[in-house]
Motif scaffolding. Structure first.
Motif, PDB file in Angstrom:
ATOM      1  N   PRO A  93      10.970 -28.415  27.952  1.00  0.00           N
ATOM      2  CA  PRO A  93       9.549 -28.037  28.029  1.00  0.00           C
ATOM      3  C   PRO A  93       8.761 -28.819  29.058  1.00  0.00           C
ATOM      4  O   PRO A  93       7.801 -28.301  29.644  1.00  0.00           O
ATOM      5  CB  PRO A  93       9.039 -28.332  26.611  1.00  0.00           C
ATOM      6  N   GLU A  94       9.160 -30.071  29.311  1.00  0.00           N
ATOM      7  CA  GLU A  94       8.433 -30.882  30.283  1.00  0.00           C
ATOM      8  C   GLU A  94       8.561 -30.339  31.698  1.00  0.00           C
ATOM      9  O   GLU A  94       7.784 -30.690  32.581  1.00  0.00           O
ATOM     10  CB  GLU A  94       8.920 -32.334  30.228  1.00  0.00           C
TER      11      GLU A  94
ATOM     12  N   TYR B  55       7.105 -25.635  30.556  1.00  0.00           N
ATOM     13  CA  TYR B  55       5.848 -25.281  29.905  1.00  0.00           C
ATOM     14  C   TYR B  55       4.701 -25.981  30.622  1.00  0.00           C
ATOM     15  O   TYR B  55       3.962 -26.802  30.057  1.00  0.00           O
ATOM     16  CB  TYR B  55       5.884 -25.662  28.421  1.00  0.00           C
TER      17      TYR B  55
ATOM     18  N   GLY C  36      -3.978 -27.881  20.282  1.00  0.00           N
ATOM     19  CA  GLY C  36      -2.755 -28.627  20.492  1.00  0.00           C
ATOM     20  C   GLY C  36      -2.098 -29.041  19.192  1.00  0.00           C
ATOM     21  O   GLY C  36      -0.871 -28.948  19.026  1.00  0.00           O
TER      22      GLY C  36
ATOM     23  N   ALA D 142       1.435 -27.076  17.591  1.00  0.00           N
ATOM     24  CA  ALA D 142       2.600 -27.964  17.629  1.00  0.00           C
ATOM     25  C   ALA D 142       3.337 -28.003  16.298  1.00  0.00           C
ATOM     26  O   ALA D 142       4.471 -28.486  16.227  1.00  0.00           O
ATOM     27  CB  ALA D 142       2.181 -29.370  18.035  1.00  0.00           C
TER      28      ALA D 142
ATOM     29  N   ARG E   1       7.005 -26.169  20.809  1.00  0.00           N
ATOM     30  CA  ARG E   1       6.935 -27.147  21.892  1.00  0.00           C
ATOM     31  C   ARG E   1       6.043 -26.685  23.048  1.00  0.00           C
ATOM     32  O   ARG E   1       5.807 -27.457  23.981  1.00  0.00           O
ATOM     33  CB  ARG E   1       8.342 -27.490  22.391  1.00  0.00           C
TER      34      ARG E   1
ATOM     35  N   GLU F 238       3.348 -29.012  24.046  1.00  0.00           N
ATOM     36  CA  GLU F 238       3.606 -30.179  24.883  1.00  0.00           C
ATOM     37  C   GLU F 238       3.005 -30.026  26.274  1.00  0.00           C
ATOM     38  O   GLU F 238       2.926 -30.994  27.029  1.00  0.00           O
ATOM     39  CB  GLU F 238       5.110 -30.436  24.968  1.00  0.00           C
ATOM     40  N   GLN F 239       2.584 -28.817  26.604  1.00  0.00           N
ATOM     41  CA  GLN F 239       1.851 -28.595  27.855  1.00  0.00           C
ATOM     42  C   GLN F 239       0.665 -29.550  27.957  1.00  0.00           C
ATOM     43  O   GLN F 239       0.339 -30.041  29.038  1.00  0.00           O
ATOM     44  CB  GLN F 239       1.389 -27.146  27.897  1.00  0.00           C
TER      45      GLN F 239
ATOM     46  N   ILE G 156       0.504 -32.490  26.981  1.00  0.00           N
ATOM     47  CA  ILE G 156       0.984 -33.843  27.264  1.00  0.00           C
ATOM     48  C   ILE G 156       1.492 -33.954  28.700  1.00  0.00           C
ATOM     49  O   ILE G 156       1.181 -34.915  29.415  1.00  0.00           O
ATOM     50  CB  ILE G 156       2.108 -34.239  26.281  1.00  0.00           C
ATOM     51  N   HIS G 157       2.277 -32.965  29.125  1.00  0.00           N
ATOM     52  CA  HIS G 157       3.013 -33.097  30.379  1.00  0.00           C
ATOM     53  C   HIS G 157       2.272 -32.565  31.597  1.00  0.00           C
ATOM     54  O   HIS G 157       2.592 -32.963  32.725  1.00  0.00           O
ATOM     55  CB  HIS G 157       4.361 -32.367  30.264  1.00  0.00           C
TER      56      HIS G 157
END
Length: 277
Positions: free
Chosen positions: A70-71, A74, A141, A145, A198, A201-202, A204-205
């Protein structure tokens, strides 16, 4: 939908839903964070046979592949890659774009990009803009999640009705269709939602970006539809968008929050006028 195209982009299969495949005019419609292209079925029917609607499922949603990384996948940069691959596949040099929430931000990035701006002929944003309410983003978020599991399909429908009440859906039939299109079986026979948890996780990354700079760089015709009760797009932000792009067409959807479903005459007819220029 009337047709389904499956594309391979960097080892992920992208499902592209199509309505009115023989229509003379084409519109790309891109969904929000945890939804899928099927959300545009009502819009396709209301716009009618003159418009081919191309509505991809972003990776991790709907009928498209889930990513093992995903990192890498996404992220908006990868969504840009997918969007360009979709436009190239259908030989669309320049096309109108309707984007709900995440799909609108993706359209903004394309329309403001020095290399690819010409691919977006005109841009309609559905309840999204360069600045979004941070509390609403945190809630989204956290909510998406979570891995959801329901013993019965009716429990999943109830959760959909509660979480998407702000869409302004007015009929039981639409809720039933949304339930059917949003559910997937788990190995033990229970139910969950169609999307990969996941995808959140957008938040976050992804790399922070100056969305206001993007907004000022856009040179195509613009339209904004804001849910009158939106928790994500503040009216102050919508007003600033109008000041900085004074030719933008603005509309509020009464009885809706984030985000209108584009399933009512009061929403679709102004959009039709905008698309037909």
């Amino acid at each position: 939908m009337d047709d389904l195209t499956l594309l391979k982009v960097q080892d992920l299969e992208i499902a592209v839903r199509i309505w009115n495949p023989q229509a003379p005019r084409t519109l790309v419609a891109w969904h929000g964070l945890a939804r899928h292209g099927g959300d545009f079925e009502a819009l396709a029917h209301r716009l009618g046979p003159q418009w081919r609607i191309i509505a991809p499922d972003t990776p991790g949603r709907g009928l498209s592949s889930w990513s093992p990384t995903p990192e890498q996948h996404y992220l908006y940069n990868h969504y840009m890659t997918i969007a360009l691959a979709v436009l190239d596949h259908f030989n669309l040099d320049s096309v109108p774009w309707v984007g709900t929430s995440m799909g609108g931000l993706l359209g903004m990035r394309l329309a403001s990009d020095a290399e690819h701006a010409g691919r977006i002929e005109r841009l309609m944003l559905n309840d999204v803009g360069p600045a979004l309410n941070p509390d609403a983003l945190i809630h989204m978020g956290q909510y998406f999640a979570q891995p959801y599991q329901f013993n019965q399909l009716s429990e999943l429908e109830k959760e959909l009705r509660d979480n998407y009440a702000s869409f302004g859906i007015q009929s039981d039939r639409t809720w039933a269709e949304m339930t059917r299109d949003s559910a997937r079986r788990l190995p033990d026979g229970s139910w969950s939602f169609h999307y990969d948890p996941r995808i959140a996780e957008q938040f976050i990354h992804d790399t922070p970006r100056d969305n206001w700079a993007d907004w000022l760089a856009i040179d195509c015709p613009l339209m904004l539809l804001r849910g009158a009760n939106s928790a994500l797009l503040d009216r102050e932000t919508a007003d600033r968008m109008s000041r900085e792009q004074p030719s933008m067409v603005s509309l509020e959807a009464e009885g809706c929050g984030h985000a209108p479903m584009l399933d009512r005459t009061s929403q679709v007819e102004p959009l039709r006028q905008f698309l037909e220029g």
